[in-house]
Design an enzyme around this catalytic site. Structure first.
Site, PDB file in Angstrom:
ATOM      1  N   GLY A   1       0.811  -1.226   0.000  1.00 28.55           N
ATOM      2  CA  GLY A   1       0.000   0.000   0.000  1.00 28.55           C
ATOM      3  C   GLY A   1       0.836   1.263   0.000  1.00 28.55           C
TER       4      GLY A   1
ATOM      5  N   HIS B   1       4.251   1.638  -8.153  1.00 32.57           N
ATOM      6  CA  HIS B   1       3.291   0.531  -8.052  1.00 32.57           C
ATOM      7  C   HIS B   1       2.389   0.501  -9.292  1.00 32.57           C
ATOM      8  CE1 HIS B   1       3.854   1.309  -3.553  1.00 32.57           C
ATOM      9  NE2 HIS B   1       4.210   0.053  -3.678  1.00 32.57           N
TER      10      HIS B   1
HETATM   11  P1  AMP Z   1       5.989  -2.381  -1.667  1.00 32.59           P
HETATM   12  O1  AMP Z   1       4.602  -1.850  -1.534  1.00 32.59           O
HETATM   13  O2  AMP Z   1       7.051  -1.390  -1.336  1.00 32.59           O
HETATM   14  O3  AMP Z   1       6.159  -3.710  -0.989  1.00 32.59           O
HETATM   15  O4  AMP Z   1       6.182  -2.661  -3.208  1.00 32.59           O
HETATM   16  C1  AMP Z   1       5.320  -3.490  -3.930  1.00 32.59           C
HETATM   17  C2  AMP Z   1       5.954  -3.821  -5.260  1.00 32.59           C
HETATM   18  O5  AMP Z   1       6.176  -2.613  -5.973  1.00 32.59           O
HETATM   19  C3  AMP Z   1       7.319  -4.492  -5.110  1.00 32.59           C
HETATM   20  O6  AMP Z   1       7.444  -5.508  -6.091  1.00 32.59           O
HETATM   21  C4  AMP Z   1       8.285  -3.370  -5.341  1.00 32.59           C
HETATM   22  O7  AMP Z   1       9.529  -3.783  -5.838  1.00 32.59           O
HETATM   23  C5  AMP Z   1       7.534  -2.553  -6.360  1.00 32.59           C
HETATM   24  N1  AMP Z   1       8.001  -1.163  -6.345  1.00 32.59           N
HETATM   25  C6  AMP Z   1       8.080  -0.329  -5.286  1.00 32.59           C
HETATM   26  N2  AMP Z   1       8.608   0.855  -5.636  1.00 32.59           N
HETATM   27  C7  AMP Z   1       8.887   0.756  -6.958  1.00 32.59           C
HETATM   28  C8  AMP Z   1       9.465   1.632  -7.923  1.00 32.59           C
HETATM   29  N3  AMP Z   1       9.882   2.853  -7.585  1.00 32.59           N
HETATM   30  N4  AMP Z   1       9.601   1.199  -9.187  1.00 32.59           N
HETATM   31  C9  AMP Z   1       9.201  -0.047  -9.541  1.00 32.59           C
HETATM   32  N5  AMP Z   1       8.643  -0.923  -8.688  1.00 32.59           N
HETATM   33  C10 AMP Z   1       8.495  -0.535  -7.417  1.00 32.59           C
END
Ligand code: AMP
Length: 280
Positions: free
Chosen positions: A31, A37
């Protein structure tokens, strides 16, 4: 967009979709959604009939209680953003729905990948990640699942889990989405003070310089240079920097032209931990 809070509701909806031969794409998140995302979700939309986004702040992957408590929660805005990209399903379970009364993780063997970099500094982190991702795969049974290269080690570990456990899902890695000033988008960026936010693009600047240096300088020399750059910095402090081979994540001592290498960095801006990486 359909919103489900229980495994059962989600499962029965998806079973009906699968009976109609629909393909399912899963994007697991915690989230506090941002454009990074959304780039994963857009990619998933192009390849799947039904895209499921999960929002679950997974307690077992946090090694620091304060980090879990302070993790930003913005479900109203998240729902709006998901609707803006035509997400089909939001799965938003409670901790009890996922873990019942036992908030603990399964132990995984990722052939050593779990002990390097993030694993060294965040004890048990990848057992927590493995536990939640495996659980989500069991509930959703997706055809494709999307993970960002922002968490490159996590991406490699999920690929390893799929291979070792022979899971029937294709893992899709997605490029890092950045702010205009180069800072990798992250839910944690909202916790930065004004000064810290202004300082944070320095991380990507360093990585870009590392990429240039890698053509001519030894990894040892580059690693020392990075440490020095951050030693002098008033708002940022280095936790680790390493140049590693993409598959094994082992530190690279010498450049080998047939191998793919990446520089990885973790930095603290006050209490906020930021990670980034770059292909060399
Ligand atoms: P998180 O909510 O931080 O657990 O991220 C969920 C997914 O989004 C994970 O697979 C992350 O690697 C990806 N994600 C988060 N930030 C980025 C970003 N800046 N660029 C690409 N993917 C991202």
């Amino acid at each position: 967009m359909k919103i489900f809070n229980t495994r059962q509701e989600l499962k029965s909806y998806l079973t009906a979709q699968k009976e109609r031969n629909k393909t399912i794409g899963l994007v697991p998140t915690m989230g506090a959604l941002h454009q990074g995302h959304l780039s994963l979700i857009k990619k998933a939309k192009r390849k799947n009939d039904v895209v499921v986004v999960s929002i679950f702040v997974n307690p077992t992957q946090f090694n620091k209680k304060e980090d879990l408590i302070n993790y930003p929660k913005t479900i109203k805005n998240d729902t709006k953003l998901l609707e803006s990209v035509s997400c089909d399903v939001l799965f938003f379970p409670s901790v009890k729905e996922i873990y019942e009364d036992h908030i603990s993780s399964e132990k995984f063997d990722f052939d050593g990948l779990e002990h390097l970099m993030e694993g060294k500094f965040r004890q048990g982190h990848f057992d927590g990640v493995g536990t939640i991702v495996k659980t989500l795969f069991e509930i959703v049974i997706p055809n494709h699942a999307y993970f960002g290269q922002k968490d490159f080690q996590q991406l490699q570990i999920i690929k390893k889990m799929v291979k070792k456990h022979r899971l029937n899902v294709k893992i899709k890695g997605c490029a890092i989405f950045r702010e205009e000033d180069g800072l990798a988008m992250s839910s944690r960026n909202t916790r930065l003070s004004k000064e810290q936010r202004a300082a944070a693009p320095f991380i990507y600047k360093i990585l870009r310089k590392v990429r240039k240096k890698f053509a001519t300088e030894s990894t040892d020399r580059i690693t020392k240079w990075v440490a020095n750059q951050l030693k002098k910095h008033p708002f940022l402090s280095l936790e680790y920097f390493t140049i590693a081979e993409e598959k094994s994540l082992e530190t690279v001592k010498k450049r080998e032209s047939n191998k793919k290498n990446r520089a990885f960095i973790a930095v603290f801006a006050g209490e906020v931990r930021l990670i980034d990486n770059i292909r060399l």
